[in-house]
Design a protein around this motif. Structure first.
Motif, short mmCIF file in Angstrom:
data_model
loop_
_atom_site.label_atom_id
_atom_site.label_comp_id
_atom_site.label_asym_id
_atom_site.label_seq_id
_atom_site.Cartn_x
_atom_site.Cartn_y
_atom_site.Cartn_z
N UNK A 1 18.82 -15.11 -17.10
CA UNK A 1 18.94 -14.40 -15.90
C UNK A 1 20.05 -13.42 -16.17
N UNK A 2 21.14 -13.63 -17.02
CA UNK A 2 22.02 -12.63 -17.23
C UNK A 2 21.64 -11.73 -18.36
N UNK A 3 20.42 -11.53 -18.67
CA UNK A 3 20.02 -10.32 -19.35
C UNK A 3 19.21 -9.39 -18.36
N UNK A 4 19.60 -8.21 -18.51
CA UNK A 4 19.01 -7.41 -17.43
C UNK A 4 18.47 -5.97 -18.27
N UNK A 5 17.42 -5.47 -17.64
CA UNK A 5 16.87 -4.34 -18.33
C UNK A 5 16.42 -3.30 -17.10
N UNK A 6 16.54 -2.14 -17.32
CA UNK A 6 16.28 -1.13 -16.04
C UNK A 6 14.96 -0.47 -16.43
N UNK A 7 14.05 -0.67 -15.32
CA UNK A 7 12.79 0.01 -15.62
C UNK A 7 12.53 1.20 -14.63
N UNK A 8 11.65 2.01 -14.97
CA UNK A 8 11.17 3.03 -13.93
C UNK A 8 10.64 2.55 -12.76
N UNK A 9 10.88 3.18 -11.61
CA UNK A 9 10.38 2.95 -10.40
C UNK A 9 8.51 2.69 -10.36
N UNK A 10 8.29 3.84 -11.23
CA UNK A 10 6.71 3.96 -11.14
C UNK A 10 6.24 2.80 -11.75
N UNK A 11 5.04 2.44 -11.11
CA UNK A 11 4.30 1.39 -11.74
C UNK A 11 2.90 2.02 -12.60
N UNK A 12 2.73 1.35 -13.81
CA UNK A 12 1.62 1.75 -14.44
C UNK A 12 0.32 1.45 -14.14
N UNK A 13 0.31 -0.11 -14.38
CA UNK A 13 -1.06 -0.72 -13.60
C UNK A 13 -0.42 -1.94 -13.12
N UNK A 14 -1.23 -2.75 -12.34
CA UNK A 14 -0.86 -4.03 -11.57
C UNK A 14 -1.79 -4.95 -11.83
N UNK B 1 0.77 -1.22 0.03
CA UNK B 1 -0.12 -0.01 -0.14
C UNK B 1 0.97 1.56 -0.09
N UNK B 2 1.93 1.19 0.94
CA UNK B 2 2.77 2.45 0.82
C UNK B 2 3.47 2.56 -0.37
N UNK B 3 3.94 1.49 -0.99
CA UNK B 3 4.69 1.50 -2.22
C UNK B 3 3.77 1.93 -3.32
N UNK B 4 2.54 1.75 -3.35
CA UNK B 4 1.77 2.36 -4.51
C UNK B 4 1.29 3.68 -4.09
N UNK B 5 1.40 4.15 -2.99
CA UNK B 5 1.24 5.42 -2.49
C UNK B 5 2.25 6.27 -3.26
N UNK B 6 3.52 5.74 -2.84
CA UNK B 6 4.44 6.44 -3.50
C UNK B 6 4.61 6.62 -4.83
N UNK B 7 4.39 5.55 -5.71
CA UNK B 7 4.24 5.54 -6.85
C UNK B 7 3.25 6.56 -7.72
N UNK B 8 2.03 6.55 -6.90
CA UNK B 8 1.08 7.45 -7.21
C UNK B 8 1.33 9.06 -7.27
N UNK B 9 2.38 9.30 -6.08
CA UNK B 9 2.92 10.63 -5.87
C UNK B 9 3.82 10.82 -6.94
N UNK B 10 4.47 9.86 -7.09
CA UNK B 10 5.64 10.54 -8.20
C UNK B 10 4.92 10.75 -9.81
N UNK B 11 3.79 9.86 -9.85
CA UNK B 11 3.07 10.31 -11.09
C UNK B 11 2.19 11.69 -10.82
#
Length: 634
Positions: free
Chosen positions: A308-321, A147-157
């Motif tokens: 496992x050796x292939x990595x990609x960087x994503x934004x911290x903000x979540x669009x939808x779950x 819940x706190x993580x979701x609030x943090x994401x909404x605040x960033x957006x």
């Protein structure tokens, strides 16, 4: 006037009886005790080497094996006796380790030709054949963190939408608190409108530290309590949906205490899959890939599940779950031949997805598969006792990264899955509803068959002796018509068992009581018919006319009495729970089959015996009493 059914009615009666026998016969075949081996993940494939290892381990433990059945998704080992099931499970589980699930099961022995017709034995409840009992604990602390993580994401957006420069603020999650940092009071004041919009129900505290202006957001006690209640209630609903998707009839899923849930699966067909589906917390997150403008503090690096050796960087903000998924179905992509899951979002999720993608066409978007597992450890208490604690472990892996070609809406698809089994399992979990918080199996108990066998024996003998007593009375009192009534009663029992088996209903002890009640009600209808025929004979009617009038005039009385009883049973079905519903199901079905057997089947039998006799002068229906004299119709 002869009593004859037209040809089509005779064919229909015979067809009903034949189908009833076919669908009732599988209940005579007792299942084999067995253990079932599957992977912890739906995509794990079994190998012949695993089958050989399991067989050798059981032989070394002096456990007799009846047969084995191998498939890529599971290995089934049939045993000679139920007493060896628990020992066999422990032996194989120890040999294979925690990466595999070894579950108790009952393997069907129904012949293949009956299975090809869809004829299966009815399921028995926990009190008759045993089953699986789970006690689950809901990890509400993980929900609070989400819940706190979701609030943090909404605040960033929200701050981005308010056009506040990203270098003038930062949002971090600190346990159950969201901490926002600003370089000066002006920026903090400018952000307050966005903060109130997103987190107006949270406790807000402002402070200054090391030259920075802070805002700390935390959930108050009332919000925490409401969130916990929501988590348990939502999990109960989701677990019911998951169990229903597994095809388990009449499961028990209910809340126990503050944060525990009881799940009982009577007559479960696939205990290994049930354990895997119930305990798994699977979810999805859709995030944009990080670009050059994304600050290092707002990006995360993830690995692909298959690479496992292939990595990609994503934004911290979540669009939808995955919580916003309303429908999910797996199918084969006709272009690539690979498995995919077609997803439909709710309106809110569709709006968020559209807003994020329409402004980022040409930018990659990643799909994260999130799975929460629990590591169980023993912890010593100050008094010397030990307590098992569950430490949640969340894994986030990329299953797909694709370039956004156009603005997305409520419908899209996910690819990059490990085969049909994993795609089906993911679709099932999303369709049933994501768990609001992880659940851990803290108690697993298999209800043994010994008590069930005793209950079945008592129920069978009570029904048998009750049927025998009714049969003896009817034959002595009504002679040939008594034989017809008993035959119709037997057909009613066969039809009721067949319908229960065809519907895959679960039979429990209350259900057996409903069967006994059904027999009494069914024979009551035949008594009404026989007495009505006697009444017609006393009035001077000819035997053939008495038969016709007896059935026709008794029919309305039979229907009236059964309809009122059916309504009472329907109310029990609608408002009852657990054993009461089990009784109501059998009771309502028994009323329907009793009308068919006591009226139509018994009439067909009487027609076959007497219908072709034009010069019929008497009926074998016992003594017909007239005023002052007794006339015997034989």
């Amino acid at each position: 006037m002869p009593n004859r059914y037209p040809l089509w009615k005779n064919i229909l009666v015979v067809l009903i009886l034949v189908m009833g026998v076919i669908y009732a016969v599988p209940n005579l075949y007792h299942p084999d005790p067995a253990i079932q081996i599957t992977g912890e993940s739906g995509g794990t494939e079994m190998t012949p080497a695993m089958e050989e290892q399991a067989v050798n381990a059981l032989k070394q433990a002096n456990i007799e094996i009846k047969a084995t059945e191998f498939s890529k998704s599971s290995i089934l080992v049939r045993l000679e006796s139920r007493e060896q099931q628990l020992a066999a499970k422990d032996v194989v589980q120890k040999m294979l380790g925690d990466d595999f699930i070894v579950a108790l099961n009952l393997a069907s022995t129904t012949p293949a030709w009956l299975n090809s017709l869809g004829a299966k034995p009815m399921k028995l409840g926990l009190d008759l054949a045993g089953g699986v009992h789970f006690l689950l604990e809901v990890d509400t602390s993980t929900l609070l963190a989400k819940k706190v993580e979701a609030v943090a994401g909404d605040l960033r957006r929200e701050l981005r939408d308010a056009n506040l420069p990203s270098r003038q603020w930062s949002v971090k999650q600190d346990g159950k608190t969201v901490v926002m940092r600003f370089p000066d009071e002006a920026n903090r004041s400018a952000a307050m409108a966005s903060i109130r919009k997103v987190a107006g129900d949270m406790t807000r505290t402002t402070s200054e530290k090391e030259g920075q202006f802070l805002v700390s957001l935390s959930l108050n006690e009332q919000a925490l309590h409401e969130l916990e209640n929501y988590a348990v209630s939502q999990n109960v609903v989701a677990l019911r949906n998951r169990v229903n998707a597994l095809g388990v009839a009449e499961p028990l899923v209910q809340k126990q205490g503050r944060n525990r849930i009881v799940v009982e699966l009577p007559g479960v067909q696939d205990a290994a899959q049930a354990k895997r589906i119930i305990g798994k917390t699977a979810n999805l997150e859709f995030r944009l890939a990080a670009n050059a403008d994304t600050p290092p503090s707002q990006r995360e690096k993830f690995s692909f599940r298959n690479e496992p050796n292939r990595q990609v960087e994503l934004e911290e903000s979540v669009i939808v779950t995955g919580d916003q998924v309303t429908s999910a179905n797996n199918q084969v992509d006709p272009e690539t031949g690979m498995q995919q899951v077609n997803i439909t979002l709710d309106s809110s999720g569709g709006q968020k997805m559209n807003r994020a993608t329409r402004n980022n066409v040409g930018r990659p978007m990643g799909v994260l598969f999130i799975e929460t597992k629990a590591e169980s450890r023993k912890q010593k208490n100050p008094d010397g006792t030990e307590t098992v604690v569950h430490i949640p472990k969340t894994e986030k892996n990329l299953i797909n990264v694709a370039t956004i070609q156009s603005a997305l809406g409520v419908q899209f698809r996910i690819t990059g899955l490990n085969g049909q089994a994993e795609a089906h399992e993911l679709a099932l979990l999303l369709r049933a509803g994501a768990l609001a918080a992880p659940v851990y199996i803290i108690e697993e108990r298999t209800i043994g068959p010994s008590l069930g066998a005793a209950n079945i024996s008592r129920g069978f003998h009570s029904t048998l002796w009750g049927f025998a007593a009714i049969a003896a009375f009817m034959i002595i009192y009504y002679q040939m018509f008594g034989v017809v009534s008993v035959t119709a009663l037997a057909s009613n029992l066969v039809l009721l068992v067949a319908v229960l088996a065809a519907l895959q209903a679960t039979l429990s002890l209350p259900g057996i009581a409903a069967i006994a009640l059904t027999l009494g009600m069914a024979i009551d209808a035949n008594v009404l018919i026989n007495e009505r025929i006697r009444e017609e004979l006393r009035g001077g009617a000819a035997p053939q006319a008495a038969i016709m009038a007896g059935y026709e005039r008794a029919f309305s009385t039979i229907v009236d009495s059964n309809v009122t009883t059916f309504i009472a049973g329907l109310m029990l079905l609608l408002f009852g729970t657990g054993p009461v519903r089990g009784f109501a199901v059998v009771h309502c079905l028994g009323i329907l089959t009793s009308i068919v057997s006591s009226v139509f089947i018994s009439r067909a039998l009487v027609n076959w015996i007497y219908g072709s006799r034009r010069q019929l002068t008497s009926l074998a229906i016992g003594q017909v009493w007239k005023a002052g004299i007794t006339v015997a119709h034989r």
